[in-house]
Design a protein around this motif. Structure first.
Motif, mmCIF file in Angstrom:
data_model
loop_
_atom_site.group_PDB
_atom_site.id
_atom_site.type_symbol
_atom_site.label_atom_id
_atom_site.label_comp_id
_atom_site.label_asym_id
_atom_site.label_seq_id
_atom_site.Cartn_x
_atom_site.Cartn_y
_atom_site.Cartn_z
ATOM 1 N N MET A 68 28.370 -18.274 -3.334
ATOM 2 C CA MET A 68 28.994 -19.522 -2.901
ATOM 3 C C MET A 68 28.122 -20.667 -3.404
ATOM 4 N N ARG A 69 28.772 -21.708 -3.893
ATOM 5 C CA ARG A 69 28.036 -22.861 -4.397
ATOM 6 C C ARG A 69 28.867 -24.118 -4.193
ATOM 7 N N GLY A 70 28.210 -25.226 -3.891
ATOM 8 C CA GLY A 70 28.876 -26.511 -3.747
ATOM 9 C C GLY A 70 29.191 -26.838 -2.304
ATOM 10 N N GLN A 71 29.923 -27.935 -2.137
ATOM 11 C CA GLN A 71 30.366 -28.335 -0.801
ATOM 12 C C GLN A 71 31.675 -29.100 -0.927
ATOM 13 N N GLY A 72 32.435 -29.069 0.139
ATOM 14 C CA GLY A 72 33.761 -29.665 0.136
ATOM 15 C C GLY A 72 34.803 -28.590 0.413
ATOM 16 N N PRO A 73 36.071 -28.889 0.153
ATOM 17 C CA PRO A 73 37.118 -27.887 0.355
ATOM 18 C C PRO A 73 36.823 -26.627 -0.471
ATOM 19 N N ALA A 74 37.191 -25.477 0.072
ATOM 20 C CA ALA A 74 36.852 -24.205 -0.576
ATOM 21 C C ALA A 74 37.876 -23.797 -1.629
ATOM 22 N N ILE A 75 37.349 -23.211 -2.705
ATOM 23 C CA ILE A 75 38.163 -22.564 -3.737
ATOM 24 C C ILE A 75 37.653 -21.133 -3.854
ATOM 25 N N LEU A 76 38.550 -20.150 -3.747
ATOM 26 C CA LEU A 76 38.192 -18.744 -3.904
ATOM 27 C C LEU A 76 38.640 -18.292 -5.290
ATOM 28 N N PHE A 77 37.676 -17.863 -6.109
ATOM 29 C CA PHE A 77 37.960 -17.380 -7.461
ATOM 30 C C PHE A 77 38.125 -15.867 -7.406
ATOM 31 N N ILE A 78 39.256 -15.371 -7.895
ATOM 32 C CA ILE A 78 39.544 -13.937 -7.909
ATOM 33 C C ILE A 78 39.835 -13.540 -9.351
ATOM 34 N N GLN A 79 38.974 -12.691 -9.910
ATOM 35 C CA GLN A 79 39.124 -12.280 -11.304
ATOM 36 C C GLN A 79 39.945 -11.002 -11.403
ATOM 37 N N GLY A 80 40.318 -10.679 -12.620
ATOM 38 C CA GLY A 80 41.078 -9.464 -12.859
ATOM 39 C C GLY A 80 40.188 -8.238 -12.904
ATOM 40 N N GLY A 139 37.891 -5.309 -13.910
ATOM 41 C CA GLY A 139 36.866 -5.093 -14.911
ATOM 42 C C GLY A 139 36.114 -6.328 -15.360
ATOM 43 N N VAL A 140 36.319 -7.459 -14.705
ATOM 44 C CA VAL A 140 35.634 -8.698 -15.071
ATOM 45 C C VAL A 140 34.599 -9.011 -14.006
ATOM 46 N N GLN A 141 33.383 -9.332 -14.441
ATOM 47 C CA GLN A 141 32.338 -9.684 -13.491
ATOM 48 C C GLN A 141 32.580 -11.079 -12.930
ATOM 49 N N GLY A 142 32.096 -11.277 -11.704
ATOM 50 C CA GLY A 142 32.245 -12.572 -11.056
ATOM 51 C C GLY A 142 31.617 -13.710 -11.827
ATOM 52 N N ASN A 143 30.555 -13.429 -12.594
ATOM 53 C CA ASN A 143 29.893 -14.502 -13.321
ATOM 54 C C ASN A 143 30.765 -15.083 -14.442
ATOM 55 N N ALA A 144 31.919 -14.478 -14.704
ATOM 56 C CA ALA A 144 32.853 -15.054 -15.672
ATOM 57 C C ALA A 144 33.356 -16.423 -15.211
ATOM 58 N N TRP A 145 33.260 -16.686 -13.908
ATOM 59 C CA TRP A 145 33.706 -17.959 -13.350
ATOM 60 C C TRP A 145 32.654 -19.061 -13.447
ATOM 61 N N LEU A 146 31.439 -18.761 -13.899
ATOM 62 C CA LEU A 146 30.364 -19.752 -13.870
ATOM 63 C C LEU A 146 30.686 -21.061 -14.597
ATOM 64 N N PRO A 147 31.364 -21.053 -15.749
ATOM 65 C CA PRO A 147 31.699 -22.349 -16.375
ATOM 66 C C PRO A 147 32.562 -23.239 -15.467
ATOM 67 N N GLN A 148 33.531 -22.631 -14.771
ATOM 68 C CA GLN A 148 34.372 -23.407 -13.853
ATOM 69 C C GLN A 148 33.570 -23.838 -12.623
ATOM 70 N N VAL A 149 32.750 -22.933 -12.110
ATOM 71 C CA VAL A 149 31.943 -23.243 -10.927
ATOM 72 C C VAL A 149 31.002 -24.409 -11.204
ATOM 73 N N TYR A 182 33.773 -29.232 -4.724
ATOM 74 C CA TYR A 182 34.367 -28.143 -3.957
ATOM 75 C C TYR A 182 33.313 -27.101 -3.598
ATOM 76 N N THR A 183 33.585 -26.325 -2.553
ATOM 77 C CA THR A 183 32.805 -25.121 -2.270
ATOM 78 C C THR A 183 33.455 -23.989 -3.058
ATOM 79 N N CYS A 184 32.734 -23.473 -4.027
ATOM 80 C CA CYS A 184 33.251 -22.415 -4.893
ATOM 81 C C CYS A 184 32.751 -21.066 -4.389
ATOM 82 N N ILE A 185 33.650 -20.139 -4.177
ATOM 83 C CA ILE A 185 33.319 -18.795 -3.692
ATOM 84 C C ILE A 185 33.892 -17.804 -4.695
ATOM 85 N N TRP A 186 33.044 -16.884 -5.170
ATOM 86 C CA TRP A 186 33.494 -15.867 -6.108
ATOM 87 C C TRP A 186 32.768 -14.572 -5.831
#
Length: 81
Positions: free
Chosen positions: A17-29, A31-41, A48-52
């Protein structure tokens, strides 16, 4: 960025979890690692509060079914029998 773990009925899920504000939950497909969301995070955590998380396999979360990674991925990241 702090790594967290959640265990539910023998399934370990690794999440972040990173950031603060309204939450966004990132759900990948499958075989994809969660760190694939790092550019968006990096951008969205400013307002926003980013949760992945990592899917159970092949990432840091566990595989309670005991299947190897390739057969687990073919099962589309769940333990359906």
């Amino acid at each position: 960025m702090e790594q967290h773990e959640l265990s539910i009925e023998g399934c370990k899920f690794t999440w972040w979890m990173r950031g603060q504000g309204p939450a966004i939950l990132f759900i990948q497909g499958c075989g994809v690692q969660g760190n694939a969301w790092l550019p968006q995070v990096e951008k969205l955590a400013e307002i926003y509060t980013c949760i992945w998380f990592d899917n159970r396999v092949p990432c840091t979360s566990n595989n309670p079914c005991g299947r190897n990674k390739s057969s687990y991925n073919r099962a589309c990241c769940h333990c359906a029998q």
